[in-house]
Design an enzyme around this catalytic site. Sequence first.
Site, PDB file in Angstrom:
ATOM      1  N   TYR A 262       3.131   0.748  -1.822  1.00 24.69           N
ATOM      2  CA  TYR A 262       2.628   1.993  -2.425  1.00 24.69           C
ATOM      3  C   TYR A 262       3.033   2.073  -3.899  1.00 24.69           C
ATOM      4  O   TYR A 262       2.205   2.354  -4.773  1.00 24.69           O
ATOM      5  CB  TYR A 262       3.172   3.190  -1.641  1.00 24.69           C
ATOM      6  CG  TYR A 262       2.605   4.517  -2.064  1.00 24.69           C
ATOM      7  CD1 TYR A 262       1.319   4.900  -1.692  1.00 24.69           C
ATOM      8  CD2 TYR A 262       3.348   5.401  -2.850  1.00 24.69           C
ATOM      9  CE1 TYR A 262       0.791   6.120  -2.082  1.00 24.69           C
ATOM     10  CE2 TYR A 262       2.833   6.623  -3.236  1.00 24.69           C
ATOM     11  CZ  TYR A 262       1.551   6.985  -2.847  1.00 24.69           C
ATOM     12  OH  TYR A 262       1.032   8.197  -3.240  1.00 24.69           O
TER      13      TYR A 262
ATOM     14  N   LYS B 259       0.476   2.017  -7.152  1.00 19.21           N
ATOM     15  CA  LYS B 259       0.367   3.128  -8.113  1.00 19.21           C
ATOM     16  C   LYS B 259       0.770   2.671  -9.518  1.00 19.21           C
ATOM     17  O   LYS B 259       0.199   3.138 -10.512  1.00 19.21           O
ATOM     18  CB  LYS B 259       1.209   4.320  -7.649  1.00 19.21           C
ATOM     19  CG  LYS B 259       0.707   4.950  -6.346  1.00 19.21           C
ATOM     20  CD  LYS B 259      -0.731   5.450  -6.449  1.00 19.21           C
ATOM     21  CE  LYS B 259      -1.175   6.225  -5.214  1.00 19.21           C
ATOM     22  NZ  LYS B 259      -2.560   6.713  -5.310  1.00 19.21           N
TER      23      LYS B 259
HETATM   24  P1  NAD Z   1      -4.288  12.368   2.687  1.00 16.39           P
HETATM   25  O1  NAD Z   1      -3.885  11.278   3.604  1.00 16.39           O
HETATM   26  O2  NAD Z   1      -3.947  13.764   3.047  1.00 16.39           O
HETATM   27  O3  NAD Z   1      -5.837  12.248   2.337  1.00 16.39           O
HETATM   28  C1  NAD Z   1      -6.344  11.032   1.875  1.00 16.39           C
HETATM   29  C2  NAD Z   1      -7.850  11.041   1.963  1.00 16.39           C
HETATM   30  O4  NAD Z   1      -8.307   9.740   1.575  1.00 16.39           O
HETATM   31  C3  NAD Z   1      -8.353  11.292   3.367  1.00 16.39           C
HETATM   32  O5  NAD Z   1      -9.502  12.108   3.319  1.00 16.39           O
HETATM   33  C4  NAD Z   1      -8.682   9.891   3.869  1.00 16.39           C
HETATM   34  O6  NAD Z   1      -9.711   9.863   4.844  1.00 16.39           O
HETATM   35  C5  NAD Z   1      -9.133   9.211   2.579  1.00 16.39           C
HETATM   36  N1  NAD Z   1      -8.985   7.773   2.713  1.00 16.39           N
HETATM   37  C6  NAD Z   1      -7.844   7.086   2.948  1.00 16.39           C
HETATM   38  N2  NAD Z   1      -8.120   5.792   3.115  1.00 16.39           N
HETATM   39  C7  NAD Z   1      -9.472   5.652   2.975  1.00 16.39           C
HETATM   40  C8  NAD Z   1     -10.376   4.571   3.063  1.00 16.39           C
HETATM   41  N3  NAD Z   1      -9.966   3.332   3.363  1.00 16.39           N
HETATM   42  N4  NAD Z   1     -11.686   4.809   2.864  1.00 16.39           N
HETATM   43  C9  NAD Z   1     -12.133   6.044   2.595  1.00 16.39           C
HETATM   44  N5  NAD Z   1     -11.330   7.116   2.518  1.00 16.39           N
HETATM   45  C10 NAD Z   1     -10.017   6.926   2.718  1.00 16.39           C
HETATM   46  O7  NAD Z   1      -3.610  12.006   1.281  1.00 16.39           O
HETATM   47  P2  NAD Z   1      -3.180  12.937   0.045  1.00 16.39           P
HETATM   48  O8  NAD Z   1      -1.752  13.260   0.230  1.00 16.39           O
HETATM   49  O9  NAD Z   1      -4.160  14.008  -0.194  1.00 16.39           O
HETATM   50  O10 NAD Z   1      -3.268  11.846  -1.109  1.00 16.39           O
HETATM   51  C11 NAD Z   1      -4.359  11.803  -2.015  1.00 16.39           C
HETATM   52  C12 NAD Z   1      -3.936  10.957  -3.184  1.00 16.39           C
HETATM   53  O11 NAD Z   1      -2.787  11.542  -3.785  1.00 16.39           O
HETATM   54  C13 NAD Z   1      -3.542   9.525  -2.790  1.00 16.39           C
HETATM   55  O12 NAD Z   1      -4.009   8.620  -3.749  1.00 16.39           O
HETATM   56  C14 NAD Z   1      -2.034   9.607  -2.784  1.00 16.39           C
HETATM   57  O13 NAD Z   1      -1.467   8.343  -3.016  1.00 16.39           O
HETATM   58  C15 NAD Z   1      -1.781  10.570  -3.901  1.00 16.39           C
HETATM   59  N6  NAD Z   1      -0.477  11.228  -3.853  1.00 16.39           N
HETATM   60  C16 NAD Z   1      -0.110  11.949  -2.753  1.00 16.39           C
HETATM   61  C17 NAD Z   1       1.149  12.542  -2.742  1.00 16.39           C
HETATM   62  C18 NAD Z   1       1.635  13.337  -1.551  1.00 16.39           C
HETATM   63  O14 NAD Z   1       2.837  13.579  -1.462  1.00 16.39           O
HETATM   64  N7  NAD Z   1       0.755  13.778  -0.676  1.00 16.39           N
HETATM   65  C19 NAD Z   1       2.017  12.413  -3.842  1.00 16.39           C
HETATM   66  C20 NAD Z   1       1.580  11.679  -4.946  1.00 16.39           C
HETATM   67  C21 NAD Z   1       0.327  11.103  -4.931  1.00 16.39           C
END
Ligand code: NAD
Length: 241
Positions: A146, A150
């Site tokens: 991860y 990133k």
């Molecule tokens: P989540 O798991 O709640 O949602 C992710 C979404 O992406 C889902 O709708 C899922 O279906 C879709 N997805 C995942 N893999 C996929 C694939 N192979 N094909 C199509 N769609 C796919 O995640 P989140 O927490 O909302 O994260 C969103 C972004 O924010 C990500 O890039 C994550 O790395 C980043 N992020 C999240 C956090 C956190 O703490 N939640 C912190 C920093 C960054």
Amino acid sequence: MTFQGKSVVVTGAGKGIGRATAVYLAARGADVIALSRSAADLDSLKAEIGCRTRTVDLADVADTRSAAEEACPADFLVNCAGTTELDGFLDLPVETFDAIMAVNCRAPLIVSQAYARDRIARGAKGAIVNVSSVAALIGVPEHTAYCASKGALDGMTRVMALELGRQGIRVNAVNPVVTLTPMAEKAWSNPAKSGPMLARIPLGRFVQPAEVASVIAYLLSDEAAMVNGISMPVDGGFLIN
Ligand code: NAD
């Protein structure tokens, strides 16, 4: 900020930050084109905001490319979909590494290429926001793939900003700390792990998805007309600690 008359492609719009971004932009007039893996999630988003939808597996190159091309033309792009698995460095299977890199870094490359080629062919300006993480900038235990994905996404963001900026397309990243979504549940539900993260955040809490969505919207908008190539923390001060 208004997005009236503007179309925005949002990947990962089914859940979490991507969904909050789609809802935030639609509430300000945007025509959202939602790309995600789960048809059920997309159906419920469509019922909520009336967006266009396309199911796609962003780990699959051909499916990703055709979904991105079908989504064009669009004024803006948000590469939000992401995934993670928890493995210690010594135990991380290379297949897991490849799968995480494919969704978190290769898919934004493919989708952005399709979007930017279309903008340039039309002689149109644009803006892209890549959803990165504080994990691009620090080491997080059990997050080798991860963090690598990133860090790579932030590096790619800077090259995109250099090359696409000359064509009138701005490219920036947002770097949230733990944000209260289904992904955070997977990584941070153990208080022994989340406690030290929380203790480092001067504002004393984790991020709400809508608080990332509003920064994404700002970076897409003309309010950020001269902002290009940055990785903007949305972290309550986590990184200054
Ligand atoms: P989540 O798991 O709640 O949602 C992710 C979404 O992406 C889902 O709708 C899922 O279906 C879709 N997805 C995942 N893999 C996929 C694939 N192979 N094909 C199509 N769609 C796919 O995640 P989140 O927490 O909302 O994260 C969103 C972004 O924010 C990500 O890039 C994550 O790395 C980043 N992020 C999240 C956090 C956190 O703490 N939640 C912190 C920093 C960054």
